[in-house]
Enzyme design. Sequence first.
Site, short mmCIF file in Angstrom:
data_model
loop_
_atom_site.label_atom_id
_atom_site.label_comp_id
_atom_site.label_asym_id
_atom_site.label_seq_id
_atom_site.Cartn_x
_atom_site.Cartn_y
_atom_site.Cartn_z
N LEU A 66 -38.58 10.46 14.32
CA LEU A 66 -38.30 11.85 13.95
C LEU A 66 -36.80 12.12 14.04
O LEU A 66 -36.06 11.34 14.65
CB LEU A 66 -39.09 12.76 14.89
CG LEU A 66 -40.61 12.67 14.69
CD1 LEU A 66 -41.38 13.26 15.86
CD2 LEU A 66 -41.00 13.38 13.39
N PRO A 67 -36.34 13.24 13.46
CA PRO A 67 -34.89 13.45 13.41
C PRO A 67 -34.20 13.52 14.78
O PRO A 67 -33.12 12.92 14.95
CB PRO A 67 -34.76 14.79 12.65
CG PRO A 67 -36.01 14.88 11.82
CD PRO A 67 -37.09 14.21 12.64
N LYS A 122 -27.94 3.36 21.54
CA LYS A 122 -27.92 3.77 20.13
C LYS A 122 -26.82 4.79 19.86
O LYS A 122 -26.07 4.68 18.89
CB LYS A 122 -29.30 4.35 19.76
CG LYS A 122 -29.38 4.97 18.39
CD LYS A 122 -29.15 3.95 17.28
CE LYS A 122 -29.05 4.62 15.92
NZ LYS A 122 -28.61 3.69 14.88
N LYS A 144 -25.24 14.33 14.73
CA LYS A 144 -26.08 14.49 15.93
C LYS A 144 -25.87 13.33 16.90
O LYS A 144 -25.74 13.52 18.11
CB LYS A 144 -27.54 14.58 15.49
CG LYS A 144 -28.57 14.57 16.58
CD LYS A 144 -29.57 13.44 16.62
CE LYS A 144 -29.80 12.54 15.50
NZ LYS A 144 -30.71 11.43 15.65
#
Length: 296
Positions: free
Chosen positions: A68-69, A177, A246
Amino acid sequence: MSAAINKIGFIGIGNMGWHMAANLVKAGFDVSVFDADPMRADEFCAKHKAAAPSLAELALCEVIVCMLPTGPIVRSALLEAEQGAFINNARAGTIVIDMSSSEPTGTRELCAILKEKNITLIDAPVSGAVPRATIATLTIMIGGDDAAVIETVKPVLMAMGNRLFETGGSGCGHAAKALNNYLGATAFAATSEAVQIAKRFGLDPHTLVDILNVSTGKSFISEVVMKEHVLEEKYASGFKLGLLAKDVKIAEGLGQAVKLDAPLLRLVNERWALACERIGYDADNTEAYKGWQDDL
Ligand code: NAD
């Protein structure tokens, strides 16, 4: 295929999730998919041997993969969506693998909440983008507190990627990440500036990129991204600008959380936030180049 795991529920079949879920089907797992866009889920089932049940039914799978985002969206899908369909129906022993690029401290909180229901959360974000998602050669950064669960899910992960790293406890995969994408975003911003300076000075930007690629300025960005997506104006890497902005923000928050003064990280975060504001969340991340052309 693992004898232990058979049924996998996959939440979020967007640019990445589509190919990852397709590779799970190919590996022989019994895959159910769920997406906020039900047409996307139906389209997936028309192309691949998979089911698209309700979230409550999908919650009964042994393993749930989220792609998911953002972390808050993962949390809401698991705890709130459809009147808490997942959390109210999942059985004790269920394993959730969050492969989204989520925020690491939020991951630790969610891990603790799910643990109360005997559900184990593993973070396993990926690198390699759409091309490597398609051919199941993603890099996967695994974080989690339960080594036995990590071993159990390896056959699932190996159906999607071939470079697996165990990074440490819960949230460490998500931290790795965010730090990786901070560096990728920094290389993109710096290479964009170099290319724009070259152009203004009368140096052919293609020639500059050729030089970088056999010199010390070389990076993934110079080798794979700059010519195809920016100079040739394709802008189609399959990774949204808002998602990369993000990730840099997550890295910035992580730096703050560990109290490291990281001025370069702050600046890169500002640059990507500006590009996102000017060009738009859903634009391809390579279009950020267009957002950074101000005169002195
Ligand atoms: P995307 O926007 O293409 O896909 C997200 C999918 O999630 C969409 O299909 C959307 O409909 C669905 N969705 C959104 N909210 C939902 C909800 N509440 N419940 C169910 N479904 C919902 O994003 P993507 O590019 O596939 O990226 C997914 C994650 O992977 C992000 O965290 C991103 O940062 C990360 N990532 C992306 C890439 C890439 O190259 N695209 C590479 C590595 C990691």
